[in-house]
Motif scaffolding. Structure first.
Motif: not given
Lengths: 65, 401
Positions: B63-68, B147-156, B190-197
Protein backbone atom coordinates in the motif's frame (compact mmCIF):
# COMPACT_ATOMS: atom_id res chain seq x y z
CA UNK A 1 8.38 -5.88 -23.38
CA UNK A 2 6.93 -5.58 -19.88
CA UNK A 3 10.00 -7.33 -18.46
CA UNK A 4 12.24 -4.92 -20.30
CA UNK A 5 10.27 -1.91 -19.01
CA UNK A 6 10.38 -3.28 -15.49
CA UNK A 7 14.17 -3.49 -15.65
CA UNK A 8 14.42 0.01 -17.08
CA UNK A 9 12.17 1.38 -14.32
CA UNK A 10 14.28 -0.31 -11.65
CA UNK A 11 17.43 0.98 -13.27
CA UNK A 12 16.00 4.52 -13.33
CA UNK A 13 14.91 4.33 -9.70
CA UNK A 14 18.33 3.04 -8.68
CA UNK A 15 19.83 6.19 -10.15
CA UNK A 16 17.60 8.68 -8.30
CA UNK A 17 16.60 9.18 -4.69
CA UNK A 18 12.88 9.31 -5.48
CA UNK A 19 10.59 9.98 -8.44
CA UNK A 20 7.01 10.50 -9.43
CA UNK A 21 5.74 7.94 -11.93
CA UNK A 22 5.20 10.81 -14.37
CA UNK A 23 8.95 11.58 -14.18
CA UNK A 24 9.78 7.93 -14.83
CA UNK A 25 7.44 7.74 -17.81
CA UNK A 26 8.84 10.96 -19.29
CA UNK A 27 12.44 9.88 -18.74
CA UNK A 28 11.90 6.48 -20.34
CA UNK A 29 9.64 7.77 -23.12
CA UNK A 30 6.90 5.37 -22.11
CA UNK A 31 3.18 5.73 -21.43
CA UNK A 32 2.47 6.66 -17.84
CA UNK A 33 -0.28 4.08 -17.67
CA UNK A 34 2.23 1.30 -18.44
CA UNK A 35 4.70 2.64 -15.88
CA UNK A 36 1.97 2.90 -13.24
CA UNK A 37 1.06 -0.75 -13.73
CA UNK A 38 4.60 -1.97 -13.25
CA UNK A 39 5.21 0.35 -10.30
CA UNK A 40 2.06 -1.02 -8.70
CA UNK A 41 3.39 -4.57 -9.11
CA UNK A 42 6.76 -3.54 -7.69
CA UNK A 43 4.94 -2.10 -4.68
CA UNK A 44 3.04 -5.32 -4.15
CA UNK A 45 6.32 -7.23 -4.33
CA UNK A 46 7.78 -4.92 -1.66
CA UNK A 47 10.58 -3.82 -4.02
CA UNK A 48 9.61 -0.16 -4.07
CA UNK A 49 7.97 2.00 -1.43
CA UNK A 50 5.77 5.05 -1.56
CA UNK A 51 6.77 8.26 0.11
CA UNK A 52 4.67 11.34 0.78
CA UNK A 53 6.43 14.68 0.86
CA UNK A 54 3.74 17.13 -0.18
CA UNK A 55 2.99 14.80 -3.07
CA UNK A 56 3.54 11.07 -3.53
CA UNK A 57 6.81 9.64 -4.82
CA UNK A 58 8.17 6.12 -5.23
CA UNK A 59 11.67 4.89 -4.52
CA UNK A 60 13.55 1.65 -4.18
CA UNK A 61 12.74 0.29 -0.74
CA UNK A 62 15.22 1.43 1.87
CA UNK A 63 17.21 3.56 -0.56
CA UNK A 64 18.58 6.65 1.15
CA UNK A 65 19.12 10.07 -0.49
CA UNK B 1 5.68 10.16 35.08
CA UNK B 2 5.07 13.51 36.75
CA UNK B 3 1.76 15.04 35.73
CA UNK B 4 2.39 18.17 33.71
CA UNK B 5 0.31 21.28 34.27
CA UNK B 6 -1.93 22.21 31.35
CA UNK B 7 -3.57 25.55 32.21
CA UNK B 8 -4.31 26.52 28.60
CA UNK B 9 -5.91 23.21 27.71
CA UNK B 10 -7.86 23.32 30.97
CA UNK B 11 -9.52 26.50 29.74
CA UNK B 12 -11.02 24.51 26.88
CA UNK B 13 -12.91 22.33 29.33
CA UNK B 14 -14.88 25.28 30.66
CA UNK B 15 -18.23 26.20 29.20
CA UNK B 16 -21.27 24.19 28.19
CA UNK B 17 -19.84 22.10 25.35
CA UNK B 18 -18.16 18.69 25.46
CA UNK B 19 -14.41 19.13 25.24
CA UNK B 20 -11.81 17.04 23.44
CA UNK B 21 -9.47 17.88 26.32
CA UNK B 22 -11.71 16.02 28.76
CA UNK B 23 -11.73 13.06 26.38
CA UNK B 24 -7.94 13.17 26.07
CA UNK B 25 -7.49 13.25 29.85
CA UNK B 26 -9.75 10.24 30.20
CA UNK B 27 -7.80 8.38 27.50
CA UNK B 28 -4.51 9.34 29.17
CA UNK B 29 -5.47 7.26 32.20
CA UNK B 30 -5.00 4.17 30.03
CA UNK B 31 -2.31 5.21 27.57
CA UNK B 32 1.00 7.00 28.15
CA UNK B 33 1.19 8.29 24.58
CA UNK B 34 -1.91 10.39 25.24
CA UNK B 35 -0.21 11.92 28.30
CA UNK B 36 2.65 13.06 26.11
CA UNK B 37 0.18 14.20 23.46
CA UNK B 38 -1.55 16.47 25.98
CA UNK B 39 1.78 17.86 27.17
CA UNK B 40 3.01 18.57 23.63
CA UNK B 41 -0.28 20.23 22.73
CA UNK B 42 -0.02 22.50 25.78
CA UNK B 43 3.48 23.44 24.66
CA UNK B 44 2.16 24.18 21.16
CA UNK B 45 -0.48 26.47 22.59
CA UNK B 46 2.11 28.27 24.72
CA UNK B 47 4.52 28.74 21.82
CA UNK B 48 1.86 29.14 19.09
CA UNK B 49 3.81 26.57 17.11
CA UNK B 50 3.09 23.04 15.97
CA UNK B 51 5.44 20.27 17.04
CA UNK B 52 4.53 17.59 14.52
CA UNK B 53 6.74 16.50 11.66
CA UNK B 54 4.60 15.22 8.82
CA UNK B 55 5.20 12.70 6.02
CA UNK B 56 8.03 10.32 5.32
CA UNK B 57 7.87 6.63 4.63
CA UNK B 58 5.41 4.69 6.67
CA UNK B 59 2.97 2.18 5.36
CA UNK B 60 1.95 -1.40 5.10
CA UNK B 61 3.04 -3.95 2.54
CA UNK B 62 1.75 -3.23 -0.97
CA UNK B 63 0.00 0.00 0.00
CA UNK B 64 1.20 3.49 -0.81
CA UNK B 65 -1.66 5.17 0.99
CA UNK B 66 -3.74 5.01 4.14
CA UNK B 67 -0.95 5.69 6.63
CA UNK B 68 0.20 9.22 7.40
CA UNK B 69 3.53 9.54 9.13
CA UNK B 70 3.60 11.74 12.22
CA UNK B 71 6.68 12.36 14.35
CA UNK B 72 7.19 14.66 17.30
CA UNK B 73 9.97 17.20 16.73
CA UNK B 74 10.92 16.83 20.41
CA UNK B 75 11.16 13.05 20.79
CA UNK B 76 13.46 13.22 23.81
CA UNK B 77 10.93 15.29 25.71
CA UNK B 78 7.92 13.26 24.54
CA UNK B 79 9.23 9.73 23.93
CA UNK B 80 5.79 8.13 23.85
CA UNK B 81 4.79 10.17 20.80
CA UNK B 82 8.15 10.15 19.02
CA UNK B 83 6.19 8.15 16.42
CA UNK B 84 2.47 8.88 16.40
CA UNK B 85 1.24 7.78 12.97
CA UNK B 86 -2.31 8.11 11.68
CA UNK B 87 -4.15 5.34 9.86
CA UNK B 88 -7.13 5.97 7.64
CA UNK B 89 -9.69 3.18 7.53
CA UNK B 90 -12.18 3.23 4.68
CA UNK B 91 -15.61 3.62 6.21
CA UNK B 92 -18.81 1.98 4.96
CA UNK B 93 -20.90 4.05 2.52
CA UNK B 94 -23.20 6.35 4.48
CA UNK B 95 -21.24 5.61 7.70
CA UNK B 96 -23.52 2.83 8.86
CA UNK B 97 -22.19 0.50 11.58
CA UNK B 98 -23.67 -1.77 14.17
CA UNK B 99 -22.52 -1.38 17.76
CA UNK B 100 -20.65 -4.70 17.73
CA UNK B 101 -18.49 -3.44 14.85
CA UNK B 102 -17.78 -0.13 16.60
CA UNK B 103 -16.78 -1.94 19.79
CA UNK B 104 -14.49 -4.15 17.74
CA UNK B 105 -12.91 -1.07 16.11
CA UNK B 106 -12.27 0.44 19.55
CA UNK B 107 -10.85 -2.80 20.98
CA UNK B 108 -8.47 -3.32 18.04
CA UNK B 109 -7.27 0.26 18.21
CA UNK B 110 -6.73 0.22 21.99
CA UNK B 111 -4.65 -2.92 21.52
CA UNK B 112 -2.47 -1.51 18.73
CA UNK B 113 -2.55 2.27 19.17
CA UNK B 114 -3.50 5.20 21.34
CA UNK B 115 -7.21 4.42 21.35
CA UNK B 116 -7.97 7.90 19.96
CA UNK B 117 -10.42 7.95 17.07
CA UNK B 118 -11.80 10.59 14.77
CA UNK B 119 -15.26 9.73 13.39
CA UNK B 120 -15.58 11.07 10.71
CA UNK B 121 -13.15 13.70 9.52
CA UNK B 122 -13.37 15.62 6.27
CA UNK B 123 -11.92 12.59 4.49
CA UNK B 124 -14.96 10.60 5.55
CA UNK B 125 -12.68 7.85 6.84
CA UNK B 126 -12.33 6.42 10.32
CA UNK B 127 -9.15 8.13 11.51
CA UNK B 128 -7.02 6.16 13.94
CA UNK B 129 -4.80 8.69 15.68
CA UNK B 130 -1.41 7.61 16.92
CA UNK B 131 0.61 4.43 16.74
CA UNK B 132 4.22 3.38 16.38
CA UNK B 133 5.86 2.22 13.17
CA UNK B 134 6.18 -1.40 14.30
CA UNK B 135 2.44 -1.51 15.08
CA UNK B 136 1.33 -0.45 11.59
CA UNK B 137 1.33 -3.85 9.93
CA UNK B 138 -0.29 -5.65 12.92
CA UNK B 139 -2.98 -2.94 13.05
CA UNK B 140 -3.65 -3.28 9.34
CA UNK B 141 -3.80 -7.07 9.62
CA UNK B 142 -6.29 -6.88 12.50
CA UNK B 143 -8.56 -4.44 10.68
CA UNK B 144 -8.23 -6.37 7.45
CA UNK B 145 -9.27 -9.60 9.18
CA UNK B 146 -12.31 -7.73 10.54
CA UNK B 147 -13.34 -6.75 7.00
CA UNK B 148 -11.93 -3.23 6.85
CA UNK B 149 -9.49 -1.78 4.34
CA UNK B 150 -7.26 1.28 4.43
CA UNK B 151 -8.57 4.51 2.94
CA UNK B 152 -6.84 6.87 0.56
CA UNK B 153 -4.08 9.39 1.24
CA UNK B 154 -1.31 11.07 -0.71
CA UNK B 155 -1.56 11.80 -4.43
CA UNK B 156 -4.25 9.31 -5.27
CA UNK B 157 -7.96 8.78 -5.06
CA UNK B 158 -9.26 9.53 -1.59
CA UNK B 159 -11.90 7.33 -0.03
CA UNK B 160 -15.19 8.11 -1.76
CA UNK B 161 -17.93 9.14 0.66
CA UNK B 162 -21.68 9.45 0.44
CA UNK B 163 -24.65 10.76 2.37
CA UNK B 164 -27.02 8.22 3.90
CA UNK B 165 -29.07 8.43 0.70
CA UNK B 166 -32.10 6.20 0.20
CA UNK B 167 -31.32 4.28 3.39
CA UNK B 168 -32.78 7.05 5.52
CA UNK B 169 -33.70 9.99 3.31
CA UNK B 170 -36.75 10.27 1.09
CA UNK B 171 -35.16 13.01 -1.03
CA UNK B 172 -32.37 10.84 -2.42
CA UNK B 173 -32.53 10.97 -6.21
CA UNK B 174 -30.17 8.01 -6.72
CA UNK B 175 -28.59 5.27 -4.63
CA UNK B 176 -25.63 7.13 -3.16
CA UNK B 177 -24.56 4.12 -1.09
CA UNK B 178 -24.40 1.79 -4.06
CA UNK B 179 -22.45 4.23 -6.27
CA UNK B 180 -19.99 4.92 -3.46
CA UNK B 181 -19.47 1.22 -2.76
CA UNK B 182 -19.23 0.34 -6.46
CA UNK B 183 -16.63 3.01 -7.24
CA UNK B 184 -14.63 2.25 -4.10
CA UNK B 185 -14.25 -1.35 -5.26
CA UNK B 186 -13.63 -0.37 -8.87
CA UNK B 187 -10.79 2.03 -8.09
CA UNK B 188 -8.69 0.15 -5.54
CA UNK B 189 -5.46 0.80 -7.45
CA UNK B 190 -6.16 4.50 -7.80
CA UNK B 191 -6.80 4.69 -4.04
CA UNK B 192 -3.98 2.57 -2.67
CA UNK B 193 -1.17 3.24 -5.16
CA UNK B 194 -0.96 7.07 -5.35
CA UNK B 195 0.47 8.00 -8.76
CA UNK B 196 -1.27 11.23 -9.70
CA UNK B 197 -0.29 14.91 -9.66
CA UNK B 198 -2.21 15.27 -6.40
CA UNK B 199 -5.33 14.10 -4.58
CA UNK B 200 -8.75 13.46 -6.13
CA UNK B 201 -12.01 13.19 -4.22
CA UNK B 202 -15.51 11.96 -5.01
CA UNK B 203 -18.43 12.77 -2.79
CA UNK B 204 -21.98 11.63 -3.43
CA UNK B 205 -24.99 13.64 -2.26
CA UNK B 206 -28.43 12.23 -2.92
CA UNK B 207 -30.13 15.59 -3.41
CA UNK B 208 -29.28 19.29 -3.78
CA UNK B 209 -29.29 19.74 0.02
CA UNK B 210 -25.77 18.31 -0.42
CA UNK B 211 -25.41 16.96 3.13
CA UNK B 212 -21.82 15.79 2.50
CA UNK B 213 -20.91 19.23 1.12
CA UNK B 214 -19.63 17.64 -2.07
CA UNK B 215 -19.74 20.93 -3.96
CA UNK B 216 -17.04 22.39 -1.70
CA UNK B 217 -15.09 19.33 -0.68
CA UNK B 218 -14.73 17.09 -3.72
CA UNK B 219 -13.09 17.27 -7.11
CA UNK B 220 -16.00 15.39 -8.66
CA UNK B 221 -19.28 16.21 -6.93
CA UNK B 222 -22.21 13.96 -7.73
CA UNK B 223 -25.41 15.63 -6.56
CA UNK B 224 -28.85 14.09 -6.98
CA UNK B 225 -31.44 16.02 -8.97
CA UNK B 226 -34.49 15.53 -11.18
CA UNK B 227 -35.07 16.37 -14.81
CA UNK B 228 -38.84 16.90 -14.87
CA UNK B 229 -40.74 19.11 -12.44
CA UNK B 230 -41.54 19.32 -8.74
CA UNK B 231 -44.50 17.27 -7.60
CA UNK B 232 -46.95 19.36 -5.57
CA UNK B 233 -49.72 17.88 -3.44
CA UNK B 234 -52.32 20.66 -3.34
CA UNK B 235 -54.27 19.10 -0.45
CA UNK B 236 -51.17 19.21 1.72
CA UNK B 237 -50.51 22.80 0.59
CA UNK B 238 -53.98 23.68 1.88
CA UNK B 239 -53.20 21.93 5.18
CA UNK B 240 -49.99 23.95 5.55
CA UNK B 241 -51.86 27.19 4.73
CA UNK B 242 -54.69 26.37 7.14
CA UNK B 243 -52.16 25.66 9.91
CA UNK B 244 -50.84 29.22 9.58
CA UNK B 245 -47.79 28.65 7.39
CA UNK B 246 -46.86 31.84 5.49
CA UNK B 247 -46.33 30.12 2.14
CA UNK B 248 -46.00 33.35 0.20
CA UNK B 249 -43.37 34.78 2.55
CA UNK B 250 -41.48 31.67 3.61
CA UNK B 251 -41.52 29.79 0.34
CA UNK B 252 -42.37 31.86 -2.74
CA UNK B 253 -40.41 34.95 -1.77
CA UNK B 254 -37.40 32.84 -0.77
CA UNK B 255 -37.39 30.97 -4.09
CA UNK B 256 -34.14 32.16 -5.72
CA UNK B 257 -35.60 32.23 -9.23
CA UNK B 258 -39.17 33.18 -8.27
CA UNK B 259 -40.38 30.01 -9.94
CA UNK B 260 -43.18 29.53 -7.40
CA UNK B 261 -46.51 31.33 -7.13
CA UNK B 262 -49.10 30.93 -4.39
CA UNK B 263 -52.80 31.63 -4.84
CA UNK B 264 -53.91 32.71 -1.38
CA UNK B 265 -57.60 32.43 -2.26
CA UNK B 266 -57.56 28.86 -3.54
CA UNK B 267 -54.51 28.01 -1.36
CA UNK B 268 -52.70 26.37 -4.28
CA UNK B 269 -49.00 26.44 -5.14
CA UNK B 270 -47.70 26.44 -8.71
CA UNK B 271 -44.22 26.03 -10.15
CA UNK B 272 -42.83 27.30 -13.44
CA UNK B 273 -40.72 24.24 -14.18
CA UNK B 274 -38.24 25.90 -16.53
CA UNK B 275 -37.31 28.49 -13.89
CA UNK B 276 -36.77 25.99 -11.05
CA UNK B 277 -33.09 25.53 -10.14
CA UNK B 278 -33.78 22.52 -7.87
CA UNK B 279 -32.47 24.31 -4.78
CA UNK B 280 -34.66 22.21 -2.43
CA UNK B 281 -35.85 25.23 -0.40
CA UNK B 282 -39.57 24.65 -1.01
CA UNK B 283 -39.19 20.91 -0.33
CA UNK B 284 -37.36 21.57 2.93
CA UNK B 285 -40.05 23.99 4.14
CA UNK B 286 -43.05 22.02 2.84
CA UNK B 287 -41.85 18.41 3.01
CA UNK B 288 -45.34 16.91 3.12
CA UNK B 289 -46.53 18.83 0.07
CA UNK B 290 -43.62 19.23 -2.33
CA UNK B 291 -41.46 16.42 -3.66
CA UNK B 292 -38.72 16.06 -6.28
CA UNK B 293 -39.82 15.07 -9.78
CA UNK B 294 -40.05 11.47 -10.96
CA UNK B 295 -37.20 11.46 -13.50
CA UNK B 296 -34.24 11.28 -11.16
CA UNK B 297 -30.47 11.23 -11.62
CA UNK B 298 -27.53 13.44 -10.73
CA UNK B 299 -25.71 16.60 -11.66
CA UNK B 300 -21.93 16.16 -12.02
CA UNK B 301 -19.69 19.01 -10.99
CA UNK B 302 -15.92 19.37 -11.16
CA UNK B 303 -13.17 21.16 -9.28
CA UNK B 304 -14.20 21.72 -5.66
CA UNK B 305 -11.25 22.05 -3.29
CA UNK B 306 -9.72 23.99 -0.46
CA UNK B 307 -6.82 26.39 -0.88
CA UNK B 308 -3.67 24.80 -2.28
CA UNK B 309 -2.01 26.31 -5.35
CA UNK B 310 -4.96 28.64 -5.83
CA UNK B 311 -7.80 29.80 -3.63
CA UNK B 312 -10.69 27.60 -2.52
CA UNK B 313 -13.06 26.62 -5.35
CA UNK B 314 -16.64 25.45 -5.38
CA UNK B 315 -17.19 22.86 -8.07
CA UNK B 316 -18.52 23.72 -11.53
CA UNK B 317 -21.30 21.95 -13.47
CA UNK B 318 -20.07 19.69 -16.26
CA UNK B 319 -23.06 17.38 -16.71
CA UNK B 320 -26.42 18.94 -15.78
CA UNK B 321 -28.20 15.59 -15.67
CA UNK B 322 -27.02 11.99 -15.84
CA UNK B 323 -29.19 9.00 -14.91
CA UNK B 324 -27.24 6.92 -12.41
CA UNK B 325 -27.96 3.21 -12.67
CA UNK B 326 -25.59 0.33 -11.92
CA UNK B 327 -23.06 -0.52 -13.30
CA UNK B 328 -22.55 3.26 -13.83
CA UNK B 329 -20.77 2.79 -17.15
CA UNK B 330 -21.43 6.34 -18.40
CA UNK B 331 -20.05 7.82 -15.18
CA UNK B 332 -16.97 5.58 -15.19
CA UNK B 333 -16.21 6.37 -18.84
CA UNK B 334 -16.31 10.08 -18.06
CA UNK B 335 -14.12 9.61 -14.96
CA UNK B 336 -11.53 7.76 -17.06
CA UNK B 337 -11.36 10.64 -19.56
CA UNK B 338 -11.11 13.23 -16.80
CA UNK B 339 -8.29 11.39 -15.01
CA UNK B 340 -6.39 10.81 -18.23
CA UNK B 341 -6.42 14.52 -19.11
CA UNK B 342 -5.50 15.62 -15.58
CA UNK B 343 -2.75 13.02 -15.24
CA UNK B 344 -1.34 14.08 -18.62
CA UNK B 345 -1.39 17.85 -18.07
CA UNK B 346 -1.48 18.42 -14.31
CA UNK B 347 1.56 19.83 -12.54
CA UNK B 348 2.71 18.39 -9.24
CA UNK B 349 0.21 19.29 -6.49
CA UNK B 350 -2.26 20.70 -9.01
CA UNK B 351 -5.88 19.66 -8.44
CA UNK B 352 -8.21 19.14 -11.39
CA UNK B 353 -10.04 22.44 -10.66
CA UNK B 354 -6.76 24.33 -10.74
CA UNK B 355 -5.77 22.69 -14.02
CA UNK B 356 -9.11 23.69 -15.56
CA UNK B 357 -8.55 27.22 -14.24
CA UNK B 358 -5.09 27.27 -15.83
CA UNK B 359 -5.93 25.71 -19.22
CA UNK B 360 -9.57 26.77 -19.53
CA UNK B 361 -12.91 25.04 -19.33
CA UNK B 362 -13.13 24.93 -23.13
CA UNK B 363 -9.97 22.85 -23.38
CA UNK B 364 -11.17 20.59 -20.61
CA UNK B 365 -14.54 19.99 -22.27
CA UNK B 366 -12.95 19.22 -25.62
CA UNK B 367 -10.49 16.81 -23.99
CA UNK B 368 -13.15 14.87 -22.13
CA UNK B 369 -15.61 15.06 -25.03
CA UNK B 370 -18.43 16.92 -23.32
CA UNK B 371 -20.53 19.40 -25.31
CA UNK B 372 -20.75 22.92 -23.83
CA UNK B 373 -24.18 23.68 -22.39
CA UNK B 374 -25.60 26.79 -20.72
CA UNK B 375 -25.62 25.19 -17.27
CA UNK B 376 -21.81 25.16 -17.18
CA UNK B 377 -21.35 28.25 -15.05
CA UNK B 378 -19.12 28.70 -12.02
CA UNK B 379 -21.71 30.72 -10.18
CA UNK B 380 -25.22 32.05 -10.90
CA UNK B 381 -25.43 34.65 -13.67
CA UNK B 382 -21.79 34.08 -14.71
CA UNK B 383 -20.77 33.81 -18.33
CA UNK B 384 -19.55 30.27 -19.07
CA UNK B 385 -16.89 31.58 -21.50
CA UNK B 386 -17.07 28.59 -23.80
CA UNK B 387 -15.93 29.77 -27.20
CA UNK B 388 -16.28 28.08 -30.57
CA UNK B 389 -13.09 26.96 -32.24
CA UNK B 390 -12.48 28.29 -35.76
CA UNK B 391 -13.02 24.86 -37.35
CA UNK B 392 -16.31 24.46 -35.49
CA UNK B 393 -17.89 27.58 -36.96
CA UNK B 394 -20.07 27.13 -40.01
CA UNK B 395 -20.07 30.39 -41.91
CA UNK B 396 -23.34 31.74 -43.29
CA UNK B 397 -22.42 31.16 -46.92
CA UNK B 398 -21.39 27.55 -46.21
CA UNK B 399 -24.56 26.91 -44.20
CA UNK B 400 -26.75 27.91 -47.16
CA UNK B 401 -25.00 25.57 -49.61
Amino acid sequence: MAEDLRERILSYLNGVSKAKTRDIADALGEKKKDVDKIVRDLGNEDIIEFLYLGTSYVRIKGKED
Amino acid sequence: MTERKTPMLDELEKGPWPSFVTDLKRAAEKNDSVKDLIAQLEQSYEEKKGHWKHGGIVGVRGYGAGVIGRYSDEPEKYPNIAEFHTLRINSPAGWFYDTKTLRNVCDMWEEHGSGLLNLHGTTGDIILLGTKTNELQPTFDAFSDAGFDLGGSGSGLRSPSACCGPARCEWACYDTLDVCDNLTHEYQDEMHRPMWPYKFKFKFSGCPNDCVASIARSDLSVIGTWRDTLRINQEEIKNYANSGMDIQGRVCEKCPTKALTFNSETKELFVKAEDCTRCMHCINVLPKAVRPGKEKGATLMIGGKSTILRSAFLSWVIVPFMPLEAPYTELKDLIARIWEWWDEHGKTRERIGELIYRLGMGNFLRAVDLPPVPQMVKEPRANPYIFWQADEVIKADEATK
